[in-house]
Design a protein around this motif. Sequence first.
Motif, PDB file in Angstrom:
ATOM      1  N   GLY A 285      12.726  62.725  44.546  1.00  0.00           N
ATOM      2  CA  GLY A 285      13.879  61.832  44.480  1.00  0.00           C
ATOM      3  C   GLY A 285      13.764  60.816  43.361  1.00  0.00           C
ATOM      4  O   GLY A 285      14.754  60.493  42.689  1.00  0.00           O
ATOM      5  N   SER A 286      12.562  60.308  43.122  1.00  0.00           N
ATOM      6  CA  SER A 286      12.348  59.362  42.024  1.00  0.00           C
ATOM      7  C   SER A 286      12.594  60.026  40.677  1.00  0.00           C
ATOM      8  O   SER A 286      13.204  59.441  39.779  1.00  0.00           O
ATOM      9  CB  SER A 286      10.926  58.804  42.081  1.00  0.00           C
ATOM     10  N   ALA A 287      12.101  61.267  40.534  1.00  0.00           N
ATOM     11  CA  ALA A 287      12.342  61.999  39.284  1.00  0.00           C
ATOM     12  C   ALA A 287      13.839  62.235  39.074  1.00  0.00           C
ATOM     13  O   ALA A 287      14.357  62.083  37.956  1.00  0.00           O
ATOM     14  CB  ALA A 287      11.592  63.328  39.311  1.00  0.00           C
ATOM     15  N   LEU A 288      14.532  62.570  40.149  1.00  0.00           N
ATOM     16  CA  LEU A 288      15.977  62.774  40.064  1.00  0.00           C
ATOM     17  C   LEU A 288      16.693  61.472  39.711  1.00  0.00           C
ATOM     18  O   LEU A 288      17.621  61.455  38.893  1.00  0.00           O
ATOM     19  CB  LEU A 288      16.478  63.322  41.397  1.00  0.00           C
ATOM     20  N   PHE A 289      16.245  60.386  40.319  1.00  0.00           N
ATOM     21  CA  PHE A 289      16.828  59.076  40.029  1.00  0.00           C
ATOM     22  C   PHE A 289      16.638  58.697  38.562  1.00  0.00           C
ATOM     23  O   PHE A 289      17.565  58.208  37.905  1.00  0.00           O
ATOM     24  CB  PHE A 289      16.190  58.021  40.938  1.00  0.00           C
TER      25      PHE A 289
END
Length: 310
Positions: A285-289
């Motif tokens: 999720g952090s990478a996507l964010f």
Amino acid sequence: MAIRAEGTRSGTDAWKRNSRAREARERVIKVFLTACAYLSIFTTFGIVIVLFEETLRFFLEVSVVEFLTSTRWAPTQGDFGVLPLVYGTLVATIIAIAVALPIGLLTAIYLSEYAPSGLRQWLKPALEILAGVPTVVYGYFALTFITPLFRDSVFPGIESFNAISAGLIMGVMIIPTVASVSEDAIFAVPRSLREGAYALGATKRETATKVVLPAALSGIVAAVILGISRAIGETMIVTIAMGAQANWFGSPLEGMQAMTAYIVQVVGGETPRESVTYKSIFAVGSALFLMTLVLNLVSYWFVRRYRETY
């Protein structure tokens, strides 16, 4: 005279009371709107803090280098290389933009430059209805109609879950976003630029492509980047139609797994909350964010850099 003076004082007092009441209402409204603005900001910060806090816990157990460079994603076997998930997400997004960009841009040009005003008034809202269709409907349409159609006509060896069907339907989904925002940017170009081009002998096509589009370039690029961000963050279509196989450098005719689809898979399963696999969804999720944040920053910079002011 005394009666008239008394009436004047009464009118003045009533006006002052009304004025104070109006100012009080304005202050209440201002406080309420300010609270709403700060609430949205604090909510965003809260989400980011929780997301990165859990991500740090994940990286206490898994190497950052492995996460960013490994090409194998198999959480049950202890392999946490995010690149296959990124690859699946980008493949679907590229296919979606390849569909949405030409159709959306040509639609925007038609609505702004060619369509009669009466037709434009109902055609644009009708186009935006596509944005209201639930994405789960798009996903099952890709799985039950587009994939069998491809298997029977163009790609006999296509798998049941594949990236090309998911990307095509995702492109259809974001056409309203690209078309609507681009049309607003094109429609905002001053009429005087068009009239000047016509006065110099330009045709409608030449005016649209050589005068109007360059003038609306910043808004069009913003529409495209907004569509890309929408495609990267899409969940249900890729979950239903693209599969759950993390495939590094696979063919679009094969099953892949997007970043959002992996998050849905873990959350919807029975993975223990304190396990490394569960914590991995926060890292993904952090990478996507960060991917969508970079796109938004690029869009903001481009609009600021190339915006035309009239």
